[in-house]
Design an enzyme around this catalytic site. Sequence first.
Site, PDB file in Angstrom:
ATOM      1  N   LEU A  13       0.881  -1.167   0.000  1.00 13.49           N
ATOM      2  CA  LEU A  13       0.000   0.000   0.000  1.00 13.49           C
ATOM      3  C   LEU A  13       0.913   1.210   0.000  1.00 13.49           C
ATOM      4  O   LEU A  13       1.903   1.230   0.735  1.00 13.49           O
ATOM      5  CB  LEU A  13      -0.881   0.035   1.256  1.00 13.49           C
ATOM      6  CG  LEU A  13      -2.243  -0.667   1.224  1.00 13.49           C
ATOM      7  CD1 LEU A  13      -2.889  -0.580   2.599  1.00 13.49           C
ATOM      8  CD2 LEU A  13      -3.154  -0.074   0.167  1.00 13.49           C
ATOM      9  N   ASP A  14       0.596   2.228  -0.808  1.00 15.09           N
ATOM     10  CA  ASP A  14       1.491   3.377  -0.832  1.00 15.09           C
ATOM     11  C   ASP A  14       1.425   4.158   0.471  1.00 15.09           C
ATOM     12  O   ASP A  14       0.513   3.982   1.284  1.00 15.09           O
ATOM     13  CB  ASP A  14       1.222   4.279  -2.047  1.00 15.09           C
ATOM     14  CG  ASP A  14      -0.148   4.934  -2.028  1.00 15.09           C
ATOM     15  OD1 ASP A  14      -0.434   5.661  -1.063  1.00 15.09           O
ATOM     16  OD2 ASP A  14      -0.919   4.744  -2.992  1.00 15.09           O
ATOM     17  N   LYS A  15       2.404   5.004   0.685  1.00 14.92           N
ATOM     18  CA  LYS A  15       2.563   5.728   1.950  1.00 14.92           C
ATOM     19  C   LYS A  15       1.319   6.517   2.335  1.00 14.92           C
ATOM     20  O   LYS A  15       0.968   6.618   3.518  1.00 14.92           O
ATOM     21  CB  LYS A  15       3.770   6.674   1.842  1.00 14.92           C
ATOM     22  CG  LYS A  15       4.040   7.493   3.090  1.00 14.92           C
ATOM     23  CD  LYS A  15       5.249   8.396   2.881  1.00 14.92           C
ATOM     24  CE  LYS A  15       5.500   9.272   4.103  1.00 14.92           C
ATOM     25  NZ  LYS A  15       6.664  10.175   3.906  1.00 14.92           N
ATOM     26  N   ASP A  16       0.622   7.090   1.348  1.00 21.00           N
ATOM     27  CA  ASP A  16      -0.525   7.947   1.623  1.00 21.00           C
ATOM     28  C   ASP A  16      -1.839   7.192   1.741  1.00 21.00           C
ATOM     29  O   ASP A  16      -2.890   7.809   1.924  1.00 21.00           O
ATOM     30  CB  ASP A  16      -0.645   9.015   0.525  1.00 21.00           C
ATOM     31  CG  ASP A  16       0.576   9.920   0.475  1.00 21.00           C
ATOM     32  OD1 ASP A  16       1.122  10.236   1.550  1.00 21.00           O
ATOM     33  OD2 ASP A  16       1.000  10.294  -0.637  1.00 21.00           O
ATOM     34  N   SER A  17      -1.791   5.869   1.613  1.00 18.34           N
ATOM     35  CA  SER A  17      -2.994   5.046   1.749  1.00 18.34           C
ATOM     36  C   SER A  17      -2.962   4.289   3.071  1.00 18.34           C
ATOM     37  O   SER A  17      -1.907   4.135   3.690  1.00 18.34           O
ATOM     38  CB  SER A  17      -3.101   4.058   0.582  1.00 18.34           C
ATOM     39  OG  SER A  17      -3.159   4.745  -0.651  1.00 18.34           O
TER      40      SER A  17
END
Length: 242
Positions: A102-106
């Site tokens: 999962l990307d950092k902002d998710s």
Amino acid sequence: MEKERLNKYLASCGICSRRDADRLIQEGKVTVNGQKAEMGMQVSGNEKIFVNGKPVHGKNEKVVLAYYKPIGVTCTEKDRFADKKITDVVKFPVRVTYAGRLDKDSEGLMILTNDGALIDAMMRGSTGHEKEYVVRVNKEITEDFIRKMSAGVVLTELGITTRPCKVEQIGKYTFKIILTQGVNRQIRRMSKELGYQVNAIKRVRVVNIQLADLKPGQYRQLSTNELHVLYNSCMKEKREKI
């Protein structure tokens, strides 16, 4: 029964290095059968061993966790520029890593495990296992947007078209989407192609595993039934019994 030094055993279980194991033993943070461990003691692996109050699983025992990744945590093990890495925030007696990012902002559900075969199967995505997300965008959702997202979107930046997927509007600015592939930042890229900006993404399900009542930063071990369904769904080519 063959025995080995406790520090070597802890290292072979993926807990830490032998040197760190010695330190934990000296600090009284390791117990064997309810008693504080002693330097140099021998174990067979059949004992009840705890480190920092958490049980140590056997060398070959598979561990699979459901983890709620908070926003701001980076899916990496080695990145000196990352403020918070998964290895910094998940403290489990057995060394585990992520099976799908999962990307950092998710935020939301991630599967963490020490089973390399499961990681490989889930990272490839060739089995088409489902991942469900709740997404909030910056402007009102239209029927046209839902239709185009569902049909598959041409990602000009990558030169590919996404697979058809299930999309359902659940609010003025929010929708649910179920993906069966693992393109990097796929939902953000798809939305951008259609003129939308994603403000928030939360993954709520991976195959049969639900985020449910987990809070950000929490994790739990999967049940036997959950593991059976997960393995059968993700490892069609080489099924394993749990």
